[in-house]
Design a protein around this motif. Structure first.
Motif, mmCIF file in Angstrom:
data_model
loop_
_atom_site.group_PDB
_atom_site.id
_atom_site.type_symbol
_atom_site.label_atom_id
_atom_site.label_comp_id
_atom_site.label_asym_id
_atom_site.label_seq_id
_atom_site.Cartn_x
_atom_site.Cartn_y
_atom_site.Cartn_z
ATOM 1 N N ILE A 24 -99.191 0.811 -71.196
ATOM 2 C CA ILE A 24 -98.580 -0.437 -70.759
ATOM 3 C C ILE A 24 -97.633 -0.154 -69.601
ATOM 4 N N ASN A 25 -97.846 -0.825 -68.481
ATOM 5 C CA ASN A 25 -97.008 -0.625 -67.301
ATOM 6 C C ASN A 25 -95.645 -1.277 -67.534
ATOM 7 N N LEU A 26 -94.609 -0.464 -67.612
ATOM 8 C CA LEU A 26 -93.269 -0.972 -67.919
ATOM 9 C C LEU A 26 -92.788 -2.025 -66.935
ATOM 10 N N ASN A 27 -93.249 -1.949 -65.698
ATOM 11 C CA ASN A 27 -92.717 -2.840 -64.661
ATOM 12 C C ASN A 27 -93.458 -4.165 -64.524
ATOM 13 N N THR A 28 -94.652 -4.258 -65.073
ATOM 14 C CA THR A 28 -95.436 -5.480 -64.869
ATOM 15 C C THR A 28 -96.010 -6.077 -66.148
ATOM 16 N N ALA A 29 -95.897 -5.396 -67.254
ATOM 17 C CA ALA A 29 -96.535 -5.854 -68.491
ATOM 18 C C ALA A 29 -95.988 -7.211 -68.933
ATOM 19 N N SER A 30 -96.863 -8.024 -69.495
ATOM 20 C CA SER A 30 -96.458 -9.313 -70.044
ATOM 21 C C SER A 30 -95.734 -9.103 -71.373
ATOM 22 N N ASP A 31 -95.069 -10.152 -71.832
ATOM 23 C CA ASP A 31 -94.413 -10.094 -73.140
ATOM 24 C C ASP A 31 -95.430 -9.743 -74.230
ATOM 25 N N GLU A 32 -96.592 -10.365 -74.154
ATOM 26 C CA GLU A 32 -97.636 -10.130 -75.157
ATOM 27 C C GLU A 32 -98.043 -8.666 -75.190
ATOM 28 N N ASP A 33 -98.192 -8.062 -74.012
ATOM 29 C CA ASP A 33 -98.593 -6.657 -73.947
ATOM 30 C C ASP A 33 -97.540 -5.753 -74.556
ATOM 31 N N ILE A 34 -96.281 -5.992 -74.216
ATOM 32 C CA ILE A 34 -95.191 -5.158 -74.739
ATOM 33 C C ILE A 34 -95.081 -5.318 -76.251
ATOM 34 N N LEU A 35 -95.201 -6.546 -76.726
ATOM 35 C CA LEU A 35 -95.075 -6.807 -78.167
ATOM 36 C C LEU A 35 -96.257 -6.262 -78.959
ATOM 37 N N SER A 36 -97.330 -5.822 -78.279
ATOM 38 C CA SER A 36 -98.446 -5.208 -79.001
ATOM 39 C C SER A 36 -98.093 -3.805 -79.483
ATOM 40 N N ILE A 37 -97.009 -3.220 -78.957
ATOM 41 C CA ILE A 37 -96.565 -1.904 -79.433
ATOM 42 C C ILE A 37 -96.088 -2.050 -80.875
ATOM 43 N N PRO A 38 -96.627 -1.288 -81.805
ATOM 44 C CA PRO A 38 -96.250 -1.443 -83.211
ATOM 45 C C PRO A 38 -94.744 -1.303 -83.429
ATOM 46 N N LEU A 88 -92.317 -3.087 -82.387
ATOM 47 C CA LEU A 88 -91.435 -3.526 -81.313
ATOM 48 C C LEU A 88 -91.279 -5.036 -81.397
ATOM 49 N N GLY A 89 -90.028 -5.487 -81.568
ATOM 50 C CA GLY A 89 -89.765 -6.907 -81.737
ATOM 51 C C GLY A 89 -89.084 -7.522 -80.538
ATOM 52 N N PRO A 90 -88.619 -8.768 -80.683
ATOM 53 C CA PRO A 90 -88.016 -9.502 -79.560
ATOM 54 C C PRO A 90 -86.819 -8.807 -78.925
ATOM 55 N N ARG A 91 -86.001 -8.130 -79.741
ATOM 56 C CA ARG A 91 -84.825 -7.472 -79.164
ATOM 57 C C ARG A 91 -85.230 -6.384 -78.181
ATOM 58 N N MET A 92 -86.155 -5.514 -78.601
ATOM 59 C CA MET A 92 -86.559 -4.435 -77.718
ATOM 60 C C MET A 92 -87.376 -4.956 -76.538
ATOM 61 N N LEU A 93 -88.077 -6.061 -76.724
ATOM 62 C CA LEU A 93 -88.761 -6.688 -75.594
ATOM 63 C C LEU A 93 -87.753 -7.029 -74.503
ATOM 64 N N ARG A 94 -86.625 -7.608 -74.902
ATOM 65 C CA ARG A 94 -85.578 -7.939 -73.932
ATOM 66 C C ARG A 94 -85.073 -6.705 -73.221
ATOM 67 N N GLU A 95 -84.834 -5.642 -73.978
ATOM 68 C CA GLU A 95 -84.287 -4.422 -73.379
ATOM 69 C C GLU A 95 -85.301 -3.761 -72.448
ATOM 70 N N PHE A 96 -86.568 -3.763 -72.838
ATOM 71 C CA PHE A 96 -87.598 -3.197 -71.970
ATOM 72 C C PHE A 96 -87.587 -3.889 -70.613
ATOM 73 N N LYS A 97 -87.454 -5.204 -70.623
ATOM 74 C CA LYS A 97 -87.529 -5.980 -69.384
ATOM 75 C C LYS A 97 -86.224 -5.936 -68.590
ATOM 76 N N GLU A 98 -85.109 -5.764 -69.293
ATOM 77 C CA GLU A 98 -83.805 -5.828 -68.629
ATOM 78 C C GLU A 98 -83.657 -4.774 -67.544
ATOM 79 N N TYR A 99 -84.235 -3.596 -67.762
ATOM 80 C CA TYR A 99 -83.993 -2.465 -66.855
ATOM 81 C C TYR A 99 -85.071 -2.303 -65.785
ATOM 82 N N ARG A 100 -85.936 -3.281 -65.633
ATOM 83 C CA ARG A 100 -86.893 -3.250 -64.534
ATOM 84 C C ARG A 100 -86.178 -3.369 -63.191
#
Length: 215
Positions: free
Chosen positions: A156-170, A172-184
């Motif tokens: 999964i490309n950290l810089n372009t992945a959709s929310d759906e793609d990131i949340l497919s990681i076992p 990984l919930g909404p909080r970590m989704l926010r953190e993944f995107k925050e540091y782009r």
């Protein structure tokens, strides 16, 4: 070769590259019941075939396993046979990276065998699961293609992945989704480790890192 032909070839190459980049969609294959051995709860691990409390305790202590080969090696030290380990993999697994998995990893997928090890490697690089459905679907039906997909992931490309793609990681919930995107935008994997390490421990960072890439 004249200048016009060179320019034409360059334009075609750039078009092909752009097309490849746009169509890359990393994701973890949709589970049809397979659980992730690296994030499953203790009670779920205890419900697996041939599991004992001692084996489950060892799995939890040693997680994350960086590959299914590592988990397999551990299980075989616990007096389990290869057949018993295979029964576990019908319920729980460590996802393989479709673009880098070795033959040794692929053949541990129940029912994959040497044929799928060949086909998985032949169609690399894998860009998305639509490609997987198309290419692997040439050899097996839709149900079997979907069954095989749940054992796999495309980074999964950290810089372009959709929310759906990131949340497919076992796990990984909404909080970590926010953190993944925050540091782009992420520039290095070291940056990912540093920033995500503010929220989870080193083992969990390492588990997440298996699924991601920076492009």
């Amino acid at each position: 070769m004249n200048r016009n032909r060179l320019l034409l070839f360059a334009a075609l190459a750039l078009t092909a590259l752009a097309s490849f980049s746009v169509n890359v969609q990393g994701q973890v294959g949709k589970s049809l019941g397979i659980i992730d051995a690296n994030s499953a709860a203790e009670k779920d691990l205890l419900g697996l075939p041939h599991m004992t409390p001692a084996i489950v305790k060892g799995i939890i202590e040693k997680r994350p396993f960086m590959s299914i080969v590592d988990l397999n090696a551990f299980l075989l030290t616990q007096s389990l046979t290869a057949q018993q380990a295979a029964a576990i993999y019908g319920k729980a697994f460590v996802h393989i990276n479709l673009n880098t998995a070795t033959r040794e990893e692929i053949v541990l997928i129940p029912g994959a065998g040497n044929r799928m090890a060949r086909e998985f490697a032949e169609y690399r690089p894998w860009r998305n699961f639509a490609q997987f459905d198309k290419e692997i679907g040439k050899y097996v039906g839709p149900a079997e293609t979907a069954r095989l997909a749940q054992y796999c992931f495309i980074p999964i490309n950290l810089n372009t992945a959709s929310d759906e793609d990131i949340l497919s990681i076992p796990g990984l919930g909404p909080r970590m989704l926010r953190e993944f995107k925050e540091y782009r935008p992420y520039k290095t994997i070291e940056q990912f480790r540093k920033e995500i390490g503010k929220y989870v421990g080193p083992k969990e960072v390492a588990r997440f890192e298996r699924y991601v890439t920076i492009q």
